[in-house]
Design an enzyme around this catalytic site. Sequence first.
Site, PDB file in Angstrom:
ATOM      1  N   ASP A   1       0.856  -1.188   0.000  1.00 19.08           N
ATOM      2  CA  ASP A   1       0.000   0.000   0.000  1.00 19.08           C
ATOM      3  C   ASP A   1       0.898   1.246   0.000  1.00 19.08           C
ATOM      4  OD1 ASP A   1      -2.921   1.024   0.468  1.00 19.08           O
ATOM      5  OD2 ASP A   1      -1.808   1.929   2.132  1.00 19.08           O
ATOM      6  N   ARG A   2       0.708   2.201   0.900  1.00 22.60           N
ATOM      7  CA  ARG A   2       1.575   3.385   0.924  1.00 22.60           C
ATOM      8  C   ARG A   2       3.032   2.988   1.159  1.00 22.60           C
ATOM      9  NH1 ARG A   2      -1.238   7.354  -1.377  1.00 22.60           N
ATOM     10  NH2 ARG A   2       0.248   8.870  -0.533  1.00 22.60           N
TER      11      ARG A   2
ATOM     12  N   HIS B   1     -10.579   9.122  -1.559  1.00 19.26           N
ATOM     13  CA  HIS B   1      -9.905   9.651  -0.377  1.00 19.26           C
ATOM     14  C   HIS B   1      -8.514  10.201  -0.715  1.00 19.26           C
ATOM     15  CE1 HIS B   1      -8.384   5.496  -0.496  1.00 19.26           C
ATOM     16  NE2 HIS B   1      -7.338   5.955   0.163  1.00 19.26           N
ATOM     17  N   TRP B   2      -7.872   9.736  -1.799  1.00 15.60           N
ATOM     18  CA  TRP B   2      -6.589  10.319  -2.210  1.00 15.60           C
ATOM     19  C   TRP B   2      -6.730  11.832  -2.338  1.00 15.60           C
ATOM     20  CZ3 TRP B   2      -2.483   8.096  -5.862  1.00 15.60           C
ATOM     21  CH2 TRP B   2      -2.158   6.781  -5.506  1.00 15.60           C
TER      22      TRP B   2
ATOM     23  N   TYR C   1      -0.616  11.489   2.158  1.00 15.59           N
ATOM     24  CA  TYR C   1      -1.350  11.664   0.900  1.00 15.59           C
ATOM     25  C   TYR C   1      -1.095  13.033   0.281  1.00 15.59           C
ATOM     26  CZ  TYR C   1      -3.870   7.333   1.720  1.00 15.59           C
ATOM     27  OH  TYR C   1      -4.185   6.009   1.904  1.00 15.59           O
TER      28      TYR C   1
ATOM     29  N   HIS D   1      -7.338  -6.624  -0.002  1.00 12.64           N
ATOM     30  CA  HIS D   1      -6.231  -5.660  -0.027  1.00 12.64           C
ATOM     31  C   HIS D   1      -5.198  -5.895   1.066  1.00 12.64           C
ATOM     32  CE1 HIS D   1      -4.037  -1.979  -0.658  1.00 12.64           C
ATOM     33  NE2 HIS D   1      -4.342  -1.525   0.546  1.00 12.64           N
TER      34      HIS D   1
END
Length: 269
Positions: A89-90, A134-135, A188, A250
Amino acid sequence: MRVRHGGHGPPILLVHGHPRTGATWHAVAARLVKRGFAVVCPDMRGYGASTPVAVRPDHSQQSKRAVAADLVALMQHLGHDRFGVAGHDRGCYVALRLALDHPTRVTRLAVLDGIPISEALVRADARFARKWWHWFFFGAAEKPELAVGADPDRWYGGTPEHMGVEAFAEYRAAIHDPATREAMIEDYRAGLGIDREHEAQDHAAGRTVRCPTLFCWSTRDDMVDLYGDPLAIWRAWAPTVTGQPIDSGHHMAEENPEEVAAALARFFQ
């Protein structure tokens, strides 16, 4: 910085995603230690119990470059001058930045459920905006902190049965801390700005990942739905990349740790 580490053998740095902590890897890390690896699981800068840094106007305090530099210093402190890195993910953006900025440190790179930020943004059509809105919401000023802070549990969800009791407790402590919430949202904001700029500079300079690279994607997430062949996108950044699907949603390290650990063990051996 809070960090868990243990085991003996080739070192692997495991980098979590949003809004998790290093404890998200608990079942994967234990399996890798049993398979003969030294495993390091930090909370990234500003996440979990690791200290946030004062916000800068360009959000560079939470850039993937800054976080990657933290992790290089951590690994050196633990005696690992060269190491493998896996990010989810991030965390996969941090792992990519680490491999690009510190190529002599990274022996192998594994990226899980993500493509480079700039590649995601250039493909950000209506379908992406609907699923990953949400980004862009997190890129706004002040309002995200107010919205998430109103009810962090409802915003993020999660259960101890899904995450593991200790990981869930750490995660809840993190999402209920205003400074941590701000740092996670700043991740973000950095992504939409300075991180994208850094990747554009890499692209213009023809800079790619030098080491062997593995891309794993969750079969029940949306990598294929959004990008068709995400492995083809990664080939432009890591010419030696190979790919493997993971039977999972995910959060693959929590949902299918055995398959994730097996894939990483084969790759990093």
